[in-house]
Design a protein around this motif. Structure first.
Motif, PDB file in Angstrom:
ATOM      1  N   ALA A  42       0.770  -1.117  -0.070  1.00 59.27           N
ATOM      2  CA  ALA A  42       0.052   0.143   0.028  1.00 59.27           C
ATOM      3  C   ALA A  42       0.687   1.361   0.015  1.00 59.27           C
ATOM      4  CB  ALA A  42      -1.011  -0.083   1.120  1.00 59.27           C
ATOM      5  N   THR A  43       1.742   1.337  -1.102  1.00 58.40           N
ATOM      6  CA  THR A  43       2.698   2.366  -0.924  1.00 58.40           C
ATOM      7  C   THR A  43       2.384   3.691  -1.269  1.00 58.40           C
ATOM      8  OG1 THR A  43       4.990   2.669  -1.944  1.00 58.40           O
ATOM      9  CG2 THR A  43       3.380   2.141  -3.398  1.00 58.40           C
ATOM     10  N   GLY A  44       1.009   3.798  -1.823  1.00 57.84           N
ATOM     11  CA  GLY A  44       0.463   5.227  -1.800  1.00 57.84           C
ATOM     12  C   GLY A  44       1.248   5.980  -3.035  1.00 57.84           C
ATOM     13  N   ALA A  45       1.724   7.196  -2.805  1.00 58.82           N
ATOM     14  CA  ALA A  45       2.324   7.750  -3.790  1.00 58.82           C
ATOM     15  C   ALA A  45       4.080   7.518  -3.636  1.00 58.82           C
ATOM     16  CB  ALA A  45       2.322   9.376  -3.488  1.00 58.82           C
ATOM     17  N   GLY A  46       4.291   6.356  -3.116  1.00 54.71           N
ATOM     18  CA  GLY A  46       5.604   5.843  -2.958  1.00 54.71           C
ATOM     19  C   GLY A  46       6.584   6.614  -1.913  1.00 54.71           C
ATOM     20  N   HIS A  47       6.056   7.171  -0.770  1.00 54.22           N
ATOM     21  CA  HIS A  47       7.136   7.801   0.184  1.00 54.22           C
ATOM     22  C   HIS A  47       7.950   6.843   0.864  1.00 54.22           C
ATOM     23  CE1 HIS A  47       5.272  11.644  -1.206  1.00 54.22           C
ATOM     24  NE2 HIS A  47       4.169  11.305  -0.672  1.00 54.22           N
ATOM     25  N   THR A  48       7.345   5.875   1.387  1.00 50.09           N
ATOM     26  CA  THR A  48       8.191   4.894   2.173  1.00 50.09           C
ATOM     27  C   THR A  48       9.111   4.168   1.338  1.00 50.09           C
ATOM     28  OG1 THR A  48       6.089   4.706   3.646  1.00 50.09           O
ATOM     29  CG2 THR A  48       8.053   2.942   3.611  1.00 50.09           C
ATOM     30  N   ALA A  49       8.819   3.447  -0.053  1.00 53.69           N
ATOM     31  CA  ALA A  49       9.605   2.799  -0.879  1.00 53.69           C
ATOM     32  C   ALA A  49      10.378   3.779  -1.255  1.00 53.69           C
ATOM     33  CB  ALA A  49       8.557   2.305  -1.948  1.00 53.69           C
ATOM     34  N   ILE A  50      10.232   4.923  -1.740  1.00 49.90           N
ATOM     35  CA  ILE A  50      11.480   5.938  -2.103  1.00 49.90           C
ATOM     36  C   ILE A  50      12.544   5.879  -0.929  1.00 49.90           C
ATOM     37  CG2 ILE A  50      11.954   8.179  -3.235  1.00 49.90           C
ATOM     38  CD1 ILE A  50       9.235   7.309  -4.778  1.00 49.90           C
ATOM     39  N   ALA A  51      11.973   6.375   0.440  1.00 55.36           N
ATOM     40  CA  ALA A  51      12.735   6.688   1.428  1.00 55.36           C
ATOM     41  C   ALA A  51      13.894   5.226   1.738  1.00 55.36           C
ATOM     42  CB  ALA A  51      11.836   7.205   2.610  1.00 55.36           C
ATOM     43  N   LEU A  52      12.998   4.179   1.611  1.00 54.27           N
ATOM     44  CA  LEU A  52      13.931   3.030   1.909  1.00 54.27           C
ATOM     45  C   LEU A  52      15.001   2.843   0.896  1.00 54.27           C
ATOM     46  CD1 LEU A  52      13.940   0.473   3.873  1.00 54.27           C
ATOM     47  CD2 LEU A  52      12.033  -0.496   2.457  1.00 54.27           C
ATOM     48  N   ALA A  53      14.590   2.928  -0.436  1.00 47.17           N
ATOM     49  CA  ALA A  53      15.138   2.709  -1.481  1.00 47.17           C
ATOM     50  C   ALA A  53      16.990   2.667  -1.486  1.00 47.17           C
ATOM     51  CB  ALA A  53      15.104   3.173  -2.696  1.00 47.17           C
ATOM     52  N   PRO A  54      17.467   3.777  -0.785  1.00 42.38           N
ATOM     53  CA  PRO A  54      18.877   3.878  -0.493  1.00 42.38           C
ATOM     54  C   PRO A  54      19.591   2.815   0.232  1.00 42.38           C
ATOM     55  CG  PRO A  54      17.935   6.134  -0.478  1.00 42.38           C
ATOM     56  CD  PRO A  54      16.673   5.040  -0.515  1.00 42.38           C
ATOM     57  N   HIS A  55      18.803   2.086   1.095  1.00 40.80           N
ATOM     58  CA  HIS A  55      19.239   1.316   2.295  1.00 40.80           C
ATOM     59  C   HIS A  55      19.213  -0.105   1.844  1.00 40.80           C
ATOM     60  CE1 HIS A  55      19.391   5.041   4.707  1.00 40.80           C
ATOM     61  NE2 HIS A  55      18.149   5.361   4.237  1.00 40.80           N
ATOM     62  N   VAL A  56      18.601  -0.394   0.686  1.00 39.22           N
ATOM     63  CA  VAL A  56      18.460  -1.629   0.391  1.00 39.22           C
ATOM     64  C   VAL A  56      18.892  -2.016  -1.063  1.00 39.22           C
ATOM     65  CG1 VAL A  56      16.532  -2.020   2.075  1.00 39.22           C
ATOM     66  CG2 VAL A  56      16.003  -1.429  -0.261  1.00 39.22           C
ATOM     67  N   ALA A  57      18.790  -3.283  -1.694  1.00 41.15           N
ATOM     68  CA  ALA A  57      18.943  -3.392  -3.070  1.00 41.15           C
ATOM     69  C   ALA A  57      17.900  -3.080  -3.888  1.00 41.15           C
ATOM     70  CB  ALA A  57      19.473  -4.786  -3.067  1.00 41.15           C
ATOM     71  N   ARG A  58      16.928  -3.659  -3.433  1.00 37.59           N
ATOM     72  CA  ARG A  58      15.499  -3.293  -4.472  1.00 37.59           C
ATOM     73  C   ARG A  58      14.314  -3.304  -3.534  1.00 37.59           C
ATOM     74  NH1 ARG A  58      13.616  -8.226  -7.529  1.00 37.59           N
ATOM     75  NH2 ARG A  58      12.140  -7.100  -8.941  1.00 37.59           N
ATOM     76  N   VAL A  59      13.257  -2.290  -3.956  1.00 36.57           N
ATOM     77  CA  VAL A  59      12.192  -2.420  -3.411  1.00 36.57           C
ATOM     78  C   VAL A  59      10.711  -2.579  -4.590  1.00 36.57           C
ATOM     79  CG1 VAL A  59      10.506  -0.801  -2.075  1.00 36.57           C
ATOM     80  CG2 VAL A  59      12.877  -0.365  -1.902  1.00 36.57           C
ATOM     81  N   ILE A  60       9.918  -3.323  -4.044  1.00 39.54           N
ATOM     82  CA  ILE A  60       8.768  -3.495  -4.838  1.00 39.54           C
ATOM     83  C   ILE A  60       7.879  -2.794  -4.194  1.00 39.54           C
ATOM     84  CG2 ILE A  60       7.251  -5.036  -5.991  1.00 39.54           C
ATOM     85  CD1 ILE A  60       9.874  -6.028  -6.694  1.00 39.54           C
ATOM     86  N   ALA A  61       7.321  -1.726  -4.767  1.00 34.93           N
ATOM     87  CA  ALA A  61       6.543  -1.021  -4.027  1.00 34.93           C
ATOM     88  C   ALA A  61       4.916  -1.365  -4.713  1.00 34.93           C
ATOM     89  CB  ALA A  61       6.619   0.449  -4.454  1.00 34.93           C
ATOM     90  N   THR A  62       3.894  -1.713  -4.123  1.00 35.20           N
ATOM     91  CA  THR A  62       2.655  -2.282  -4.337  1.00 35.20           C
ATOM     92  C   THR A  62       1.575  -1.421  -3.856  1.00 35.20           C
ATOM     93  OG1 THR A  62       2.591  -3.806  -2.560  1.00 35.20           O
ATOM     94  CG2 THR A  62       3.495  -4.629  -4.549  1.00 35.20           C
TER      95      THR A  62
END
Ligand SMILES: C[S@@+](CC[C@H](N)C(=O)[O-])C[C@H]1O[C@@H](n2cnc3c(N)ncnc32)[C@H](O)[C@@H]1O
Length: 249
Positions: A42-62
């Motif tokens: 439930a990423t919405g406009a993606g704020h959490t996925a995009i904030a997490l992205a620099p700290h992991v290899a890959r994020v699937i935002a659903t």
């Protein structure tokens, strides 16, 4: 439900969801080391996925709203983030094999899910053994009158707001899904009243009813929610969010 979220998507791109100490704490608690495969539900406009992205290899935002996923793609691209993939998924039926993810995040969304327990069992299913789930959501005030008031106004402004749980009820729900809660913290979050109202799905008459309800809020709600009024109108209130870290055995 998709229509309600599709039309709200542009508001979520710029809303108070985009940043905050709660989001900073969520990313810290997720403790990515740069190698993990993460899922944001439930990423919405993606704020959490995009904030997490620099700290992991890959994020699937659903998300279940295509318009929200479009906002996520646009935001990721405007920030030069290349390791976020936006994909349609219902939180109750995640289209991923068991034990796929090291980290699953979900921020300010499970109170909308039709069936909380099955959605949490899906989280446990797609997490690898030892994987971590970081959940942030709204919490009911301790006072029963204030809790009832908050739930009533949330439901009146947003037909998809289904539950306002206490901290203990959130922890119990995670434990029922087989997730062990290892960390809990809470935050006060101030809401601009009219922008909060605008992100709901009630019509103008419904919005007026919510405005009027704030004008007659019980004393316990005024105190617990720090309802701020100027010249007879509500300008802001402050509610609690809980942040939980849970691990799959
Ligand atoms: C408040 S927004 C989420 C905010 C976002 N997580 C963030 O950090 O900015 C709630 C989201 O839940 C999504 N949603 C609601 N029910 C869903 C479901 N059953 N499955 C997937 N997404 C759902 C909506 O489409 C909407 O984008």
């Amino acid at each position: 439900m998709a229509d309600r979220w599709d039309s709200a998507a542009p508001l979520y791109a710029t809303s108070e969801h985009r940043a905050g100490t709660d989001l900073d704490a969520l990313i810290e608690v997720a403790s990515g080391s740069g190698t993990e495969v993460a899922l944001d539900i439930a990423t919405g406009a993606g704020h959490t996925a995009i904030a997490l992205a620099p700290h992991v290899a890959r994020v699937i935002a659903t998300d279940r709203s295509e318009a929200m996923l479009a906002q996520t793609r646009e935001l990721a691209s405007s920030r030069g983030v290349t390791n976020v993939e936006a994909r349609w998924a219902d939180a109750h039926e995640l289209p991923f094999p068991a034990a796929t993810f090291d980290i699953v995040t979900c921020r300010i969304a499970p109170h909308h899910f039709d069936d909380l327990d099955p959605s949490l069992r899906e989280v446990a299913r797609v997490l690898k053994p030892g994987g971590r789930y970081v959940l942030e959501d709204s919490v009911a005030p301790d006072d029963a009158d204030a809790a009832r008031f908050l739930h009533e106004v949330e439901v009146a402004r947003d037909s998809t707001h289904l539950r306002t749980l206490t901290a203990g009820q959130w922890v119990a729900a995670l434990e029922r899904a087989g997730l062990s809660v290892e960390h809990s913290e809470s935050f006060r979050k101030r809401r601009g009243f009219e922008s909060w109202l605008a992100r709901g799905d009630c019509d103008e008459a419904g919005a007026d009813a919510v405005r009027a309800r704030f004008g007659t809020a019980p004393a316990a709600a005024i105190e617990a929610l720090e309802i701020e009024r100027q010249d007879g109108t509500t300008v802001a209130f402050t509610d609690d969010k809980i942040l939980l870290l849970a691990r799959r055995a």
